[in-house]
Motif scaffolding. Sequence first.
Motif, PDB file in Angstrom:
ATOM      1  N   ASN A   5       0.836  -1.207   0.000  1.00  0.00           N
ATOM      2  CA  ASN A   5       0.000   0.000   0.000  1.00  0.00           C
ATOM      3  C   ASN A   5       0.871   1.257   0.000  1.00  0.00           C
ATOM      4  OD1 ASN A   5      -2.625  -1.297   0.268  1.00  0.00           O
ATOM      5  ND2 ASN A   5      -1.969  -1.850   2.330  1.00  0.00           N
ATOM      6  N   ARG A   7       0.726   5.742  -0.695  1.00  0.00           N
ATOM      7  CA  ARG A   7      -0.079   6.958  -0.882  1.00  0.00           C
ATOM      8  C   ARG A   7       0.784   7.993  -1.592  1.00  0.00           C
ATOM      9  NH1 ARG A   7      -1.410  12.122   1.506  1.00  0.00           N
ATOM     10  NH2 ARG A   7      -3.635  12.374   1.920  1.00  0.00           N
ATOM     11  N   GLY A   9       0.453  11.983  -3.629  1.00  0.00           N
ATOM     12  CA  GLY A   9      -0.395  13.146  -3.912  1.00  0.00           C
ATOM     13  C   GLY A   9       0.133  13.863  -5.141  1.00  0.00           C
ATOM     14  N   SER A 117       8.928  -7.488  -1.466  1.00  0.00           N
ATOM     15  CA  SER A 117       9.642  -6.304  -0.973  1.00  0.00           C
ATOM     16  C   SER A 117      10.277  -5.542  -2.137  1.00  0.00           C
ATOM     17  CB  SER A 117      10.722  -6.715   0.020  1.00  0.00           C
ATOM     18  OG  SER A 117      10.148  -7.389   1.124  1.00  0.00           O
ATOM     19  N   MET A 121       9.224  -1.572  -3.476  1.00  0.00           N
ATOM     20  CA  MET A 121      10.120  -0.465  -3.855  1.00  0.00           C
ATOM     21  C   MET A 121       9.833  -0.011  -5.283  1.00  0.00           C
ATOM     22  SD  MET A 121      12.448   1.066  -1.941  1.00  0.00           S
ATOM     23  CE  MET A 121      13.625   1.806  -3.079  1.00  0.00           C
TER      24      MET A 121
ATOM     25  N   HIS B   3       2.775  -4.760   8.110  1.00  0.00           N
ATOM     26  CA  HIS B   3       4.163  -4.329   7.976  1.00  0.00           C
ATOM     27  C   HIS B   3       4.392  -3.598   6.654  1.00  0.00           C
ATOM     28  CE1 HIS B   3       4.239  -7.443  10.999  1.00  0.00           C
ATOM     29  NE2 HIS B   3       4.008  -8.382  10.106  1.00  0.00           N
ATOM     30  N   ASN B   5       7.399  -3.511   3.850  1.00  0.00           N
ATOM     31  CA  ASN B   5       8.621  -4.245   3.489  1.00  0.00           C
ATOM     32  C   ASN B   5       9.154  -3.755   2.142  1.00  0.00           C
ATOM     33  OD1 ASN B   5       8.652  -6.142   5.724  1.00  0.00           O
ATOM     34  ND2 ASN B   5       6.858  -7.075   4.761  1.00  0.00           N
ATOM     35  N   HIS B   6      10.428  -3.363   2.136  1.00  0.00           N
ATOM     36  CA  HIS B   6      11.073  -2.943   0.893  1.00  0.00           C
ATOM     37  C   HIS B   6      12.405  -3.681   0.740  1.00  0.00           C
ATOM     38  CE1 HIS B   6       8.256   0.287   0.376  1.00  0.00           C
ATOM     39  NE2 HIS B   6       8.734   1.069   1.326  1.00  0.00           N
ATOM     40  N   GLU B 112      -4.013  -1.286   8.900  1.00  0.00           N
ATOM     41  CA  GLU B 112      -3.810  -0.599   7.627  1.00  0.00           C
ATOM     42  C   GLU B 112      -4.501   0.757   7.678  1.00  0.00           C
ATOM     43  OE1 GLU B 112      -2.016  -1.085   5.078  1.00  0.00           O
ATOM     44  OE2 GLU B 112      -1.483  -3.209   5.194  1.00  0.00           O
ATOM     45  N   GLU B 114      -4.279   5.072   6.196  1.00  0.00           N
ATOM     46  CA  GLU B 114      -3.739   5.880   5.098  1.00  0.00           C
ATOM     47  C   GLU B 114      -2.337   6.386   5.435  1.00  0.00           C
ATOM     48  OE1 GLU B 114      -6.903   8.291   3.480  1.00  0.00           O
ATOM     49  OE2 GLU B 114      -5.464   9.597   2.474  1.00  0.00           O
ATOM     50  N   LYS B 116      -0.077   4.837   7.032  1.00  0.00           N
ATOM     51  CA  LYS B 116       0.892   3.764   6.751  1.00  0.00           C
ATOM     52  C   LYS B 116       1.264   3.758   5.262  1.00  0.00           C
ATOM     53  CE  LYS B 116       1.489  -1.270   6.983  1.00  0.00           C
ATOM     54  NZ  LYS B 116       1.208  -1.672   5.588  1.00  0.00           N
ATOM     55  N   SER B 117       0.277   3.985   4.402  1.00  0.00           N
ATOM     56  CA  SER B 117       0.561   4.031   2.958  1.00  0.00           C
ATOM     57  C   SER B 117       1.490   5.204   2.634  1.00  0.00           C
ATOM     58  CB  SER B 117      -0.744   4.174   2.174  1.00  0.00           C
ATOM     59  OG  SER B 117      -1.588   3.069   2.426  1.00  0.00           O
ATOM     60  N   HIS B 118       1.271   6.328   3.314  1.00  0.00           N
ATOM     61  CA  HIS B 118       2.165   7.488   3.168  1.00  0.00           C
ATOM     62  C   HIS B 118       3.584   7.107   3.602  1.00  0.00           C
ATOM     63  CE1 HIS B 118       3.763  11.593   3.788  1.00  0.00           C
ATOM     64  NE2 HIS B 118       4.188  11.141   4.955  1.00  0.00           N
ATOM     65  N   SER B 120       4.932   4.219   3.772  1.00  0.00           N
ATOM     66  CA  SER B 120       5.507   3.233   2.861  1.00  0.00           C
ATOM     67  C   SER B 120       6.210   3.937   1.698  1.00  0.00           C
ATOM     68  CB  SER B 120       4.401   2.302   2.358  1.00  0.00           C
ATOM     69  OG  SER B 120       4.932   1.325   1.503  1.00  0.00           O
ATOM     70  N   MET B 121       5.538   4.932   1.107  1.00  0.00           N
ATOM     71  CA  MET B 121       6.160   5.722   0.027  1.00  0.00           C
ATOM     72  C   MET B 121       7.397   6.452   0.548  1.00  0.00           C
ATOM     73  SD  MET B 121       5.208   5.918  -3.201  1.00  0.00           S
ATOM     74  CE  MET B 121       5.830   7.485  -3.825  1.00  0.00           C
ATOM     75  N   ALA B 124      10.376   4.253   1.028  1.00  0.00           N
ATOM     76  CA  ALA B 124      10.988   3.917  -0.267  1.00  0.00           C
ATOM     77  C   ALA B 124      11.888   5.063  -0.724  1.00  0.00           C
ATOM     78  CB  ALA B 124       9.902   3.634  -1.311  1.00  0.00           C
ATOM     79  N   ILE B 148       6.287  13.616  -1.602  1.00  0.00           N
ATOM     80  CA  ILE B 148       5.466  12.670  -2.359  1.00  0.00           C
ATOM     81  C   ILE B 148       3.960  12.939  -2.273  1.00  0.00           C
ATOM     82  CG2 ILE B 148       7.146  10.790  -2.389  1.00  0.00           C
ATOM     83  CD1 ILE B 148       4.454  10.357   0.063  1.00  0.00           C
ATOM     84  N   ASP B 149       3.537  13.776  -1.310  1.00  0.00           N
ATOM     85  CA  ASP B 149       2.110  14.103  -1.245  1.00  0.00           C
ATOM     86  C   ASP B 149       1.900  15.365  -0.407  1.00  0.00           C
ATOM     87  OD1 ASP B 149       2.253  13.272   1.420  1.00  0.00           O
ATOM     88  OD2 ASP B 149       1.334  11.326   1.052  1.00  0.00           O
ATOM     89  N   ASN B 150       0.669  15.664  -0.016  1.00  0.00           N
ATOM     90  CA  ASN B 150       0.378  16.878   0.746  1.00  0.00           C
ATOM     91  C   ASN B 150       0.675  16.718   2.231  1.00  0.00           C
ATOM     92  OD1 ASN B 150      -1.702  15.020   0.896  1.00  0.00           O
ATOM     93  ND2 ASN B 150      -3.291  16.565   1.169  1.00  0.00           N
ATOM     94  N   TRP B 151       1.127  15.542   2.638  1.00  0.00           N
ATOM     95  CA  TRP B 151       1.539  15.321   4.030  1.00  0.00           C
ATOM     96  C   TRP B 151       3.047  15.431   4.179  1.00  0.00           C
ATOM     97  CZ3 TRP B 151      -1.855  10.387   5.322  1.00  0.00           C
ATOM     98  CH2 TRP B 151      -3.198  10.796   5.410  1.00  0.00           C
TER      99      TRP B 151
END
Lengths: 152, 152
Positions: A5, A7, A9, A117, A121, B3, B5-6, B112, B114, B116-118, B120-121, B124, B148-151
């Motif tokens: 997952n 996210r 923007g 994994s 990436m 989790h 994982n990368h 899970e 949102e 966490k998705s942030h 994850s990016m 990476a 990568i986003d507005n956060w």
Amino acid sequence: MVHINHRVGIKAPLQKVYEALATIQGIAGWWTQDTTGKSEIGGTIVTRFHTLEGTEIGSMHFTAKTLDPEKKVRWEFTAGPPEWIGTEVIFDLHQDGDYTIVLFSHRNWAEEVEFKSHCSMKWAIFMLSLKQLVETGQGKPSPHDIKIDNWN
Amino acid sequence: MVHINHRVGIKAPLQKVYEALATIQGIAGWWTQDTTGKSEIGGTIVTRFHTLEGTEIGSMHFTAKTLDPEKKVRWEFTAGPPEWIGTEVIFDLHQDGDYTIVLFSHRNWAEEVEFKSHCSMKWAIFMLSLKQLVETGQGKPSPHDIKIDNWN
């Protein structure tokens, strides 16, 4: 089942992001230049990946299951790496101020494996490419994608 | 528990990758310039994140739990975003030909979400920064990290 997952923007109208996800030309602009097929419900899309020298290093076949211009694109994988078959990728879209937020999910991996994994990436790298494509007109699709390990 | 994982591969000896993960100076070179504390078993490390203009936008406190120069670094988070408290980050290292492979895992998220998705990016992006630091001598730690986003 386990999932990837991310996210991201994108400073652009939702409609522009949707077009990059829901058309062959769009996908070719951020994922892999060699994207063919029909992006329509039930249609098959094929993505092929090459080295810079032109050698094919992999491919995926997937079916478009959801193409909702207001909020969602969903694909189901039918051929490619064995771990991918039967998995699905969902792009959930919503607007948040100046941004279109993409909630990316590669769902239903059978188990946590090293290849997952790696793909996590790579998906992050391709989400960055999608963002660049929509915001600047120029993504980094394969074979010009950022390499992240000895598997690609 | 879920989790992130990368997998990333760095063209450098394992010892160089380990130093980038196991020293304050190393962490400051790829994660955030404002890294302080003691990287020793039981020691607390503090990472603070700022905008380019210098406003603090967040911080984390974590304890070094494993510092094994041959294969592993493990941190446990004690303060920061509520979702992070009690989670752990593991960097498992092994050599594969010219590459040191880093198996990154941010483990034990309660659910899970949102955010966490942030993360994850962002992880990476920071693994890419780690790779650049070790391979070229120049990473992209915060506040010079890729947004990568507005956060963030």
